[in-house]
Scaffold this motif. Structure first.
Motif, short mmCIF file in Angstrom:
data_model
loop_
_atom_site.label_atom_id
_atom_site.label_comp_id
_atom_site.label_asym_id
_atom_site.label_seq_id
_atom_site.Cartn_x
_atom_site.Cartn_y
_atom_site.Cartn_z
N VAL A 1 0.85 -1.20 0.00
CA VAL A 1 0.00 0.00 0.00
C VAL A 1 0.88 1.24 0.00
O VAL A 1 1.77 1.38 0.85
N PRO A 2 0.64 2.17 -0.94
CA PRO A 2 1.44 3.39 -0.95
C PRO A 2 1.08 4.30 0.22
O PRO A 2 -0.07 4.44 0.59
N ASN B 1 5.48 8.11 -2.26
CA ASN B 1 6.91 7.89 -2.29
C ASN B 1 7.38 6.77 -1.39
O ASN B 1 8.55 6.62 -1.15
N ASN B 2 6.46 5.98 -0.88
CA ASN B 2 6.84 4.88 -0.02
C ASN B 2 5.73 3.83 -0.05
O ASN B 2 4.56 4.18 -0.11
N PHE B 3 6.10 2.58 -0.01
CA PHE B 3 5.12 1.51 0.02
C PHE B 3 5.32 0.70 1.29
O PHE B 3 6.45 0.46 1.70
N ALA B 4 4.22 0.32 1.91
CA ALA B 4 4.27 -0.48 3.14
C ALA B 4 3.47 -1.75 2.91
O ALA B 4 2.68 -1.85 1.97
N LEU C 1 -2.55 0.15 5.63
CA LEU C 1 -3.95 0.45 5.93
C LEU C 1 -4.11 1.04 7.33
O LEU C 1 -4.92 1.94 7.55
N ILE C 2 -3.32 0.56 8.28
CA ILE C 2 -3.37 1.11 9.64
C ILE C 2 -2.87 2.55 9.64
O ILE C 2 -3.44 3.42 10.31
N ILE C 3 -1.81 2.83 8.87
CA ILE C 3 -1.29 4.20 8.82
C ILE C 3 -2.33 5.16 8.26
O ILE C 3 -2.51 6.27 8.78
N TRP C 4 -3.05 4.76 7.19
CA TRP C 4 -4.08 5.63 6.62
C TRP C 4 -5.18 5.92 7.64
O TRP C 4 -5.58 7.07 7.83
N ALA D 1 -2.54 -0.06 -4.91
CA ALA D 1 -2.09 -1.35 -4.37
C ALA D 1 -2.73 -2.50 -5.15
O ALA D 1 -2.07 -3.49 -5.45
N ARG D 2 -4.01 -2.36 -5.46
CA ARG D 2 -4.70 -3.41 -6.22
C ARG D 2 -4.10 -3.52 -7.62
O ARG D 2 -3.84 -4.62 -8.11
N ARG D 3 -3.86 -2.39 -8.28
CA ARG D 3 -3.30 -2.40 -9.62
C ARG D 3 -1.90 -2.99 -9.62
O ARG D 3 -1.55 -3.79 -10.49
N ASN D 4 -1.07 -2.62 -8.66
CA ASN D 4 0.29 -3.16 -8.58
C ASN D 4 0.30 -4.64 -8.26
O ASN D 4 1.14 -5.37 -8.72
#
Length: 116
Positions: free
Chosen positions: A33-34, A43-46, A52-55, A107-110
């Motif tokens: 997830v970006p 600029n970062n993926f987790a 999802l928790i960060i969002w 995230a789904r597309r990637n």
């Protein structure tokens, strides 16, 4: 006016949590997830869970800060309480919710583009 702002913001926060739950259920386990740090592109993926928790936590943080400011305005009966401040919280939460939805879409597309 303060109560309406808090209610609208609470609904938006609940929507953000719902979007995170939706992402947790629908994204593959290995999805990344970006995370957005500032103006510009992601600029970062987790990992899915952390992202999802960060969002959702970002939405809760914005809500908490502005709710505390609003509570102070109510209790101090401050006549100079700005209506701009009351509009900022729902707008920020709406922007965060849309960005969270976009992050799940990325995230789904990637995840579908990555080799299985």
């Amino acid at each position: 006016m303060i109560i309406a702002s808090l209610l609208i913001s609470g609904v938006l926060l609940a929507a953000m949590i719902g979007i995170a739950v939706y992402g947790a259920v629908t994204l593959p386990a290995d999805a990344r997830v970006p995370i957005h740090f500032g103006i510009g592109t992601y600029n970062n993926f987790a990992s899915k869970t952390v992202g999802l928790i960060i969002w959702a936590a970002a939405g809760a943080l914005v809500f908490g800060i502005f709710a505390a400011i609003s509570a102070h305005a109510i209790t101090s009966n401050h006549p100079g309480s700005s209506s701009v401040r009351l509009i900022i919280m729902p707008i920020l939460l709406a922007v965060l919710a849309v960005a969270e939805w976009g992050a799940i879409s990325v995230a789904r597309r990637n995840a579908t583009l990555s080799p299985q």
